[in-house]
Write an enzyme that holds these catalytic residues in place. Structure first.
Site, PDB file in Angstrom:
ATOM      1  N   HIS A   1       0.830  -1.200   0.000  1.00 40.46           N
ATOM      2  CA  HIS A   1       0.000   0.000   0.000  1.00 40.46           C
ATOM      3  C   HIS A   1       0.871   1.259   0.000  1.00 40.46           C
ATOM      4  O   HIS A   1       0.649   2.188  -0.780  1.00 40.46           O
ATOM      5  CB  HIS A   1      -0.912  -0.040   1.233  1.00 40.46           C
ATOM      6  CG  HIS A   1      -1.822   1.125   1.379  1.00 40.46           C
ATOM      7  ND1 HIS A   1      -3.163   1.053   1.088  1.00 40.46           N
ATOM      8  CD2 HIS A   1      -1.597   2.390   1.813  1.00 40.46           C
ATOM      9  CE1 HIS A   1      -3.724   2.232   1.331  1.00 40.46           C
ATOM     10  NE2 HIS A   1      -2.796   3.063   1.774  1.00 40.46           N
ATOM     11  N   GLU A   2       1.876   1.289   0.864  1.00 36.99           N
ATOM     12  CA  GLU A   2       2.720   2.479   0.980  1.00 36.99           C
ATOM     13  C   GLU A   2       3.614   2.664  -0.247  1.00 36.99           C
ATOM     14  O   GLU A   2       3.847   3.794  -0.677  1.00 36.99           O
ATOM     15  CB  GLU A   2       3.546   2.435   2.268  1.00 36.99           C
ATOM     16  CG  GLU A   2       2.725   2.357   3.542  1.00 36.99           C
ATOM     17  CD  GLU A   2       1.560   3.348   3.619  1.00 36.99           C
ATOM     18  OE1 GLU A   2       1.654   4.454   3.053  1.00 36.99           O
ATOM     19  OE2 GLU A   2       0.541   3.014   4.249  1.00 36.99           O
TER      20      GLU A   2
ATOM     21  N   HIS B   1       1.736   4.436  -2.804  1.00 39.26           N
ATOM     22  CA  HIS B   1       1.726   5.882  -2.574  1.00 39.26           C
ATOM     23  C   HIS B   1       2.986   6.547  -3.132  1.00 39.26           C
ATOM     24  O   HIS B   1       2.915   7.627  -3.719  1.00 39.26           O
ATOM     25  CB  HIS B   1       1.593   6.210  -1.085  1.00 39.26           C
ATOM     26  CG  HIS B   1       0.238   5.986  -0.536  1.00 39.26           C
ATOM     27  ND1 HIS B   1      -0.917   6.433  -1.145  1.00 39.26           N
ATOM     28  CD2 HIS B   1      -0.164   5.331   0.582  1.00 39.26           C
ATOM     29  CE1 HIS B   1      -1.960   6.086  -0.422  1.00 39.26           C
ATOM     30  NE2 HIS B   1      -1.535   5.406   0.626  1.00 39.26           N
TER      31      HIS B   1
END
Length: 136
Positions: free
Chosen positions: A126-127, A130
């Protein structure tokens, strides 16, 4: 230092640039900000504090780990899930992998390789999204 959360979707969709060891203060601010949001968040990328560097911080239980220039070098066993995001409301569907291997530089400037599975693997994926300007 705890930084404000960036909620500007245009800004969050910009890809981040590689980090260097001189960016360790940004990583420390990211960890401080993550700690301040422990009750609602398990990971953050630097663009969430409006700094477009490839730096993430993740919670592995009580431990908070910063990773500079994280890259997934191996992934296995895809699955579908839904995730939330501190800068946007609601949940969105996303494809993740049950097992990954992530390569990164730690805050001492050493290259690390870390195998992860389950929820910790999901957080890192997820990160890293980003860092690449991908919103769930």
């Amino acid at each position: 230092m705890i930084r404000p959360i960036n909620k500007d979707q245009v800004s969050l969709q910009q890809a981040s640039v590689p980090a260097t060891l001189s960016d360790s203060s940004i990583a420390n601010d990211l960890i401080d900000t993550l700690k301040a949001h422990d009750h609602e968040c398990v990971g953050m990328a630097a663009n969430m504090i409006n700094i477009h560097k490839q730096i993430i911080a993740v919670s592995f239980g009580p431990a908070k780990i910063a990773m500079l220039n994280p890259k997934i070098i191996s992934k296995k066993t895809p699955y579908e899930t839904s995730e939330g995001f501190l800068s946007l409301s609601g949940q969105r569907p996303v494809k993740r992998y049950q097992q990954i291997v992530v390569k990164f530089m730690d805050l001492q400037g050493k290259n690390q390789t870390l195998p992860l599975e389950g929820f910790p693997a999901q957080i890192v994926q997820h990160e890293i999204d980003h860092c690449n300007g991908i919103l769930i």
